[in-house]
Scaffold this motif. Structure first.
Motif, mmCIF file in Angstrom:
data_model
loop_
_atom_site.group_PDB
_atom_site.id
_atom_site.type_symbol
_atom_site.label_atom_id
_atom_site.label_comp_id
_atom_site.label_asym_id
_atom_site.label_seq_id
_atom_site.Cartn_x
_atom_site.Cartn_y
_atom_site.Cartn_z
ATOM 1 N N VAL A 80 0.853 -1.182 0.000
ATOM 2 C CA VAL A 80 0.000 0.000 0.000
ATOM 3 C C VAL A 80 0.894 1.238 0.000
ATOM 4 N N ARG A 81 0.543 2.212 -0.843
ATOM 5 C CA ARG A 81 1.250 3.498 -0.846
ATOM 6 C C ARG A 81 0.201 4.598 -0.706
ATOM 7 N N ILE A 82 0.288 5.320 0.406
ATOM 8 C CA ILE A 82 -0.644 6.409 0.692
ATOM 9 C C ILE A 82 0.216 7.613 1.033
ATOM 10 N N GLU A 83 0.221 8.585 0.116
ATOM 11 C CA GLU A 83 1.196 9.669 0.243
ATOM 12 C C GLU A 83 0.617 11.008 -0.201
ATOM 13 N N LYS A 84 0.971 12.051 0.554
ATOM 14 C CA LYS A 84 0.644 13.440 0.235
ATOM 15 C C LYS A 84 -0.856 13.679 0.111
ATOM 16 N N ASN A 85 -1.590 13.235 1.120
ATOM 17 C CA ASN A 85 -3.024 13.453 1.199
ATOM 18 C C ASN A 85 -3.267 14.313 2.439
ATOM 19 N N PRO A 86 -3.271 15.640 2.298
ATOM 20 C CA PRO A 86 -3.233 16.543 3.445
ATOM 21 C C PRO A 86 -4.449 16.533 4.366
ATOM 22 N N ASP A 87 -5.588 16.010 3.924
ATOM 23 C CA ASP A 87 -6.786 15.953 4.769
ATOM 24 C C ASP A 87 -7.131 14.534 5.214
ATOM 25 N N LEU A 88 -6.303 13.566 4.872
ATOM 26 C CA LEU A 88 -6.638 12.159 5.107
ATOM 27 C C LEU A 88 -6.467 11.749 6.569
ATOM 28 N N CYS A 89 -7.568 11.320 7.161
ATOM 29 C CA CYS A 89 -7.581 10.809 8.533
ATOM 30 C C CYS A 89 -7.922 9.318 8.515
ATOM 31 N N TYR A 90 -8.094 8.747 9.675
ATOM 32 C CA TYR A 90 -8.397 7.329 9.867
ATOM 33 C C TYR A 90 -7.287 6.425 9.340
ATOM 34 N N LEU A 91 -6.056 6.910 9.306
ATOM 35 C CA LEU A 91 -4.930 6.044 8.973
ATOM 36 C C LEU A 91 -4.414 5.324 10.210
ATOM 37 N N SER A 92 -4.460 5.984 11.348
ATOM 38 C CA SER A 92 -3.973 5.370 12.589
ATOM 39 C C SER A 92 -4.956 4.340 13.141
ATOM 40 N N THR A 93 -6.166 4.302 12.607
ATOM 41 C CA THR A 93 -7.148 3.328 13.086
ATOM 42 C C THR A 93 -7.202 2.081 12.208
ATOM 43 N N LEU A 94 -6.339 2.020 11.201
ATOM 44 C CA LEU A 94 -6.302 0.851 10.323
ATOM 45 C C LEU A 94 -5.125 -0.042 10.681
ATOM 46 N N ASP A 95 -5.379 -1.334 10.699
ATOM 47 C CA ASP A 95 -4.331 -2.326 10.909
ATOM 48 C C ASP A 95 -4.132 -3.049 9.579
ATOM 49 N N TRP A 96 -3.140 -2.609 8.822
ATOM 50 C CA TRP A 96 -2.909 -3.175 7.497
ATOM 51 C C TRP A 96 -2.528 -4.649 7.560
ATOM 52 N N ALA A 97 -2.037 -5.108 8.697
ATOM 53 C CA ALA A 97 -1.700 -6.528 8.859
ATOM 54 C C ALA A 97 -2.951 -7.412 8.800
ATOM 55 N N LYS A 98 -4.111 -6.827 9.009
ATOM 56 C CA LYS A 98 -5.361 -7.577 8.900
ATOM 57 C C LYS A 98 -5.777 -7.776 7.450
ATOM 58 N N ILE A 99 -5.163 -7.022 6.539
ATOM 59 C CA ILE A 99 -5.521 -7.060 5.124
ATOM 60 C C ILE A 99 -4.407 -7.661 4.278
ATOM 61 N N LEU A 100 -3.176 -7.373 4.645
ATOM 62 C CA LEU A 100 -1.997 -7.806 3.900
ATOM 63 C C LEU A 100 -1.247 -8.899 4.652
ATOM 64 N N ASP A 101 -0.522 -9.737 3.922
ATOM 65 C CA ASP A 101 0.314 -10.743 4.573
ATOM 66 C C ASP A 101 1.532 -10.110 5.227
ATOM 67 N N THR A 102 2.053 -9.040 4.625
ATOM 68 C CA THR A 102 3.191 -8.330 5.191
ATOM 69 C C THR A 102 2.989 -6.827 5.002
ATOM 70 N N VAL A 103 3.399 -6.057 6.003
ATOM 71 C CA VAL A 103 3.205 -4.605 5.928
ATOM 72 C C VAL A 103 4.530 -3.849 5.789
ATOM 73 N N GLU A 104 5.631 -4.585 5.716
ATOM 74 C CA GLU A 104 6.944 -3.942 5.718
ATOM 75 C C GLU A 104 7.203 -3.086 4.476
ATOM 76 N N ASP A 105 6.538 -3.357 3.356
ATOM 77 C CA ASP A 105 6.766 -2.583 2.137
ATOM 78 C C ASP A 105 5.760 -1.438 1.961
ATOM 79 N N ASN A 106 4.848 -1.285 2.895
ATOM 80 C CA ASN A 106 3.893 -0.174 2.819
ATOM 81 C C ASN A 106 4.631 1.152 2.939
ATOM 82 N N TYR A 107 4.141 2.146 2.215
ATOM 83 C CA TYR A 107 4.733 3.472 2.251
ATOM 84 C C TYR A 107 3.601 4.451 2.519
ATOM 85 N N ILE A 108 3.480 4.868 3.775
ATOM 86 C CA ILE A 108 2.395 5.750 4.196
ATOM 87 C C ILE A 108 3.027 6.971 4.855
#
Length: 177
Positions: A80-108
């Motif tokens: 997942v790559r989520i970048e430069k979204n100045p109004d974006l909230c609800y990122l800290s309430t997501l657990d990407w490990a529940k969706i992806l097998d690995t989260v180490e390559d995510n770029y947020i």
């Protein structure tokens, strides 16, 4: 799509889209505040073909306030790559490990500061915990997409919706046959 406004997206919805075979990329779509109504039933992003190793990209979405993909339970391949979204909230309430097998390559990065968001999961305003809780970076918290939708686990996808993964897919095309 430089002149679109939030009202241009009201009523626009693709409820029959359950699976994205390759990747979902949104770049500078002005006026879009959430993907909740646009893709209300998107459950799986397969990542058969990726955009530079990413299956989900949200980049420079200036009015995006929440991702809102409340039905999304699995990204089969890619990060997942989520970048430069100045109004974006609800990122800290997501657990990407529940969706992806690995989260180490995510770029947020370079999104709205979590402390400025005031994210509230369903039931929290009434003092009732309704969403699943997990620990990320030492922070034990509820997991939700929006104020109305808890984050569901991919284990539900295989146990409750098992036949869906092997069942018929709805094909979707942006105006091409």
């Amino acid at each position: 799509m430089f002149k679109t406004k939030p009202e241009d997206f009201r009523g626009l919805s693709f409820p029959r889209l359950h699976v994205v075979t390759d990747y979902l990329l949104l770049f500078r779509v002005y006026g879009m505040e959430s993907l909740s109504d646009l893709f209300p039933n998107l459950t799986v992003i397969r990542g058969n073909n990726l955009f530079f190793n990413y299956a989900l990209v949200l980049f420079e979405m200036l009015q995006l306030r929440e991702i809102g993909l409340h039905s999304l339970m699995n990204i089969t391949r890619g990060a997942v790559r989520i970048e430069k979204n100045p109004d974006l909230c609800y990122l800290s309430t997501l657990d990407w490990a529940k969706i992806l097998d690995t989260v180490e390559d995510n770029y947020i990065v370079s999104n709205k500061n979590d402390r400025e968001c005031g994210d509230v999961c369903p039931g929290a305003a009434k003092g009732k915990t309704t969403c699943q809780t997990t620990t990320i970076n030492g922070h034990f918290s509820e997991r939700c997409w929006t104020q109305k939708h808890c984050q569901r686990s991919k284990t539900l996808l295989t146990t409750v919706n098992g036949p869906f993964l092997g069942g018929p897919l709805h094909r979707f095309s942006w105006g091409r046959a």
